[in-house]
Design a protein around this motif. Structure first.
Motif, PDB file in Angstrom:
ATOM      1  N   UNK A 199       0.919  -1.035  -0.031  1.00 33.53           N
ATOM      2  CA  UNK A 199       0.036  -0.086   0.077  1.00 33.53           C
ATOM      3  C   UNK A 199       0.822   1.299  -0.070  1.00 33.53           C
ATOM      4  N   UNK A 200       0.884   2.014  -1.022  1.00 30.11           N
ATOM      5  CA  UNK A 200       1.707   3.243  -1.273  1.00 30.11           C
ATOM      6  C   UNK A 200       1.177   3.807  -2.627  1.00 30.11           C
ATOM      7  N   UNK A 201       1.202   5.263  -2.846  1.00 29.56           N
ATOM      8  CA  UNK A 201       0.806   5.830  -4.068  1.00 29.56           C
ATOM      9  C   UNK A 201       1.850   5.647  -4.841  1.00 29.56           C
ATOM     10  N   UNK A 202       3.147   5.057  -4.442  1.00 29.93           N
ATOM     11  CA  UNK A 202       4.059   4.804  -5.487  1.00 29.93           C
ATOM     12  C   UNK A 202       4.562   3.483  -5.231  1.00 29.93           C
ATOM     13  N   UNK A 203       4.254   2.480  -5.634  1.00 32.19           N
ATOM     14  CA  UNK A 203       4.614   1.145  -5.239  1.00 32.19           C
ATOM     15  C   UNK A 203       6.131   0.968  -5.509  1.00 32.19           C
ATOM     16  N   UNK A 204       6.958   0.679  -4.418  1.00 34.95           N
ATOM     17  CA  UNK A 204       8.434   0.454  -4.571  1.00 34.95           C
ATOM     18  C   UNK A 204       8.709  -0.717  -5.347  1.00 34.95           C
ATOM     19  N   UNK A 205       9.903  -0.702  -5.956  1.00 38.91           N
ATOM     20  CA  UNK A 205      10.311  -1.892  -6.489  1.00 38.91           C
ATOM     21  C   UNK A 205      10.718  -3.121  -5.623  1.00 38.91           C
ATOM     22  N   UNK A 206      10.382  -4.083  -6.102  1.00 39.07           N
ATOM     23  CA  UNK A 206      10.903  -5.414  -5.134  1.00 39.07           C
ATOM     24  C   UNK A 206      11.401  -6.431  -5.833  1.00 39.07           C
ATOM     25  N   UNK A 207      12.483  -6.978  -5.332  1.00 39.55           N
ATOM     26  CA  UNK A 207      13.213  -7.902  -6.207  1.00 39.55           C
ATOM     27  C   UNK A 207      12.525  -9.306  -6.625  1.00 39.55           C
ATOM     28  N   UNK A 208      11.958  -9.736  -5.486  1.00 35.04           N
ATOM     29  CA  UNK A 208      11.019 -10.833  -5.834  1.00 35.04           C
ATOM     30  C   UNK A 208       9.495 -10.362  -6.214  1.00 35.04           C
ATOM     31  N   UNK A 209       8.897 -10.414  -7.281  1.00 34.80           N
ATOM     32  CA  UNK A 209       7.491 -10.059  -7.708  1.00 34.80           C
ATOM     33  C   UNK A 209       6.519 -11.127  -7.206  1.00 34.80           C
ATOM     34  N   UNK A 210       6.796 -12.322  -6.602  1.00 30.68           N
ATOM     35  CA  UNK A 210       5.951 -13.455  -6.504  1.00 30.68           C
ATOM     36  C   UNK A 210       5.022 -12.924  -5.569  1.00 30.68           C
ATOM     37  N   UNK A 211       3.692 -12.926  -5.865  1.00 26.76           N
ATOM     38  CA  UNK A 211       2.718 -12.803  -4.667  1.00 26.76           C
ATOM     39  C   UNK A 211       2.315 -11.300  -4.539  1.00 26.76           C
ATOM     40  N   UNK A 212       2.987 -10.317  -5.289  1.00 24.45           N
ATOM     41  CA  UNK A 212       2.739  -8.905  -5.118  1.00 24.45           C
ATOM     42  C   UNK A 212       1.383  -8.596  -5.472  1.00 24.45           C
ATOM     43  N   UNK A 213       0.568  -7.775  -4.584  1.00 20.58           N
ATOM     44  CA  UNK A 213      -0.592  -7.215  -4.862  1.00 20.58           C
ATOM     45  C   UNK A 213      -0.604  -5.794  -4.503  1.00 20.58           C
ATOM     46  N   UNK A 214      -0.334  -5.033  -5.407  1.00 25.96           N
ATOM     47  CA  UNK A 214      -0.221  -3.429  -5.369  1.00 25.96           C
ATOM     48  C   UNK A 214      -1.573  -2.772  -5.125  1.00 25.96           C
ATOM     49  N   UNK A 215      -1.532  -1.976  -3.927  1.00 30.04           N
ATOM     50  CA  UNK A 215      -2.932  -1.059  -3.707  1.00 30.04           C
ATOM     51  C   UNK A 215      -2.351   0.578  -3.766  1.00 30.04           C
ATOM     52  N   UNK A 216      -2.158   1.080  -4.723  1.00 23.29           N
ATOM     53  CA  UNK A 216      -1.537   2.321  -5.211  1.00 23.29           C
ATOM     54  C   UNK A 216      -2.476   3.310  -4.669  1.00 23.29           C
ATOM     55  N   UNK A 217      -2.458   3.566  -3.031  1.00 28.37           N
ATOM     56  CA  UNK A 217      -3.234   4.590  -2.449  1.00 28.37           C
ATOM     57  C   UNK A 217      -2.487   4.973  -1.232  1.00 28.37           C
ATOM     58  N   UNK A 218      -2.734   5.976  -0.600  1.00 25.81           N
ATOM     59  CA  UNK A 218      -2.055   6.359   0.570  1.00 25.81           C
ATOM     60  C   UNK A 218      -2.872   5.582   1.790  1.00 25.81           C
ATOM     61  N   UNK A 219      -2.038   5.513   2.770  1.00 27.04           N
ATOM     62  CA  UNK A 219      -2.164   4.538   3.905  1.00 27.04           C
ATOM     63  C   UNK A 219      -3.546   4.366   4.220  1.00 27.04           C
ATOM     64  N   UNK A 220      -4.167   5.605   4.538  1.00 29.64           N
ATOM     65  CA  UNK A 220      -5.642   5.484   5.211  1.00 29.64           C
ATOM     66  C   UNK A 220      -6.582   4.880   4.096  1.00 29.64           C
ATOM     67  N   UNK A 221      -6.636   5.339   2.865  1.00 27.30           N
ATOM     68  CA  UNK A 221      -7.458   4.839   1.791  1.00 27.30           C
ATOM     69  C   UNK A 221      -7.104   3.261   1.369  1.00 27.30           C
ATOM     70  N   UNK A 222      -5.798   3.154   1.549  1.00 23.26           N
ATOM     71  CA  UNK A 222      -5.252   1.740   1.047  1.00 23.26           C
ATOM     72  C   UNK A 222      -5.574   0.574   2.186  1.00 23.26           C
ATOM     73  N   UNK A 223      -5.612   1.174   3.552  1.00 21.11           N
ATOM     74  CA  UNK A 223      -6.135   0.076   4.469  1.00 21.11           C
ATOM     75  C   UNK A 223      -7.495  -0.036   4.219  1.00 21.11           C
ATOM     76  N   UNK A 224      -8.349   0.904   4.002  1.00 22.49           N
ATOM     77  CA  UNK A 224      -9.730   0.733   3.772  1.00 22.49           C
ATOM     78  C   UNK A 224      -9.917  -0.214   2.821  1.00 22.49           C
ATOM     79  N   UNK A 225      -9.165  -0.211   1.598  1.00 23.47           N
ATOM     80  CA  UNK A 225      -9.444  -1.314   0.574  1.00 23.47           C
ATOM     81  C   UNK A 225      -8.918  -2.555   0.929  1.00 23.47           C
ATOM     82  N   UNK A 226      -7.752  -2.613   1.614  1.00 31.76           N
ATOM     83  CA  UNK A 226      -7.275  -3.976   2.186  1.00 31.76           C
ATOM     84  C   UNK A 226      -8.421  -4.614   3.284  1.00 31.76           C
ATOM     85  N   UNK A 227      -9.170  -3.897   4.301  1.00 37.12           N
ATOM     86  CA  UNK A 227     -10.146  -4.331   5.120  1.00 37.12           C
ATOM     87  C   UNK A 227     -11.269  -4.976   4.407  1.00 37.12           C
TER      88      UNK A 227
END
Length: 238
Positions: A199-227
């Motif tokens: 969860x971040x407006x700018x999804x950081x680069x991750x070496x291993x992309x396996x299983x990554x589920x991006x939520x490109x939002x600020x923390x409050x909105x992103x956690x609401x989506x996660x819930x």
């Protein structure tokens, strides 16, 4: 009736989650932390040169922390405990996760509401109020300083955090650019098959992309989506 075993969830948080409570990070655009160069206030060398300045800086930061309130992202993470065994690993030195209701929090970089001995960092003490004064000593007779890991110091909890990440069944990264090591390397310990929500407006680069589920939002909105994705319907309002 057999009790349901909760999945182990690890939530790794960075400055982005506290920013929405009004707390700034030295990673702001100007590279300064509340107008200070971090190397003038957040290193052992700075403490050696001008301990009064460093003490004043952290007193000001502590006052800000105590005046801040946990936001809906902090409270939303605590809500996940209804369905998951949640461990929060935070890079932040504030206590907003605890005040937001989380029951298991590891502070990688210390916590500003405690002091520590200048001689033995294992000796820590709660701070009454926001001010820690020069001339306040630990039981060894050494000046007390903020219980914060400075640049150039070891991160005592990193091995425990890595062990917990290696056991994760669900992993969530919130508000971190994965730019500060060794904390940034913790995601590498998470099992490959484990779903990894970022969860971040700018999804950081991750070496291993396996299983990554991006939520490109600020923390409050992103956690609401996660819930909404992870909790039963009707229990998701953060």
């Amino acid at each position: 009736m057999k009790e349901t075993v909760k999945k182990k969830m690890v939530v790794l948080t960075g400055a982005g989650i506290s920013a929405e409570s009004g707390l700034k990070t030295f990673r702001d655009a100007d590279g300064l932390w509340e107008g200070y160069n971090v190397y003038d206030v957040a290193t052992p060398e700075a403490w050696g040169r001008n301990p009064a300045l460093v003490q004043t800086f952290y007193n000001e930061r502590r006052k800000q922390v105590l005046e801040a309130e946990p936001n809906d992202a902090h409270r939303g993470i605590a809500k996940l405990e209804s369905q998951y065994e949640v461990t929060v690993i935070t890079q932040n030195i504030d206590d907003l996760h605890e005040r937001g209701g989380s029951s298991s929090v590891i502070h990688l970089h210390g916590i500003i509401t405690r002091s520590q001995s200048d001689l033995n960092p294992a000796l820590t003490y709660p701070i009454e109020g926001w001010e820690l004064r020069m001339g306040e000593y630990c039981e060894l007779g050494s000046q007390l300083r903020a219980h914060v890991v400075w640049f150039g110091e070891a991160v005592p909890m990193i091995e425990e955090a890595a062990r917990i990440c290696a056991e994760a069944e669900v992993f969530v990264l919130i508000g971190s650019s994965l730019a500060v090591y060794p904390a940034a390397g913790l995601i590498d310990f998470v099992p490959r098959h484990c779903p990894k929500y970022i969860i971040d407006p700018r999804i950081p680069e991750v070496r291993n992309r396996s299983g990554i589920i991006p939520i490109a939002e600020n923390a409050v909105a992103g956690v609401r989506t996660l819930l909404k994705r992870l909790l039963p319907e009707g229990s998701t309002s953060a």
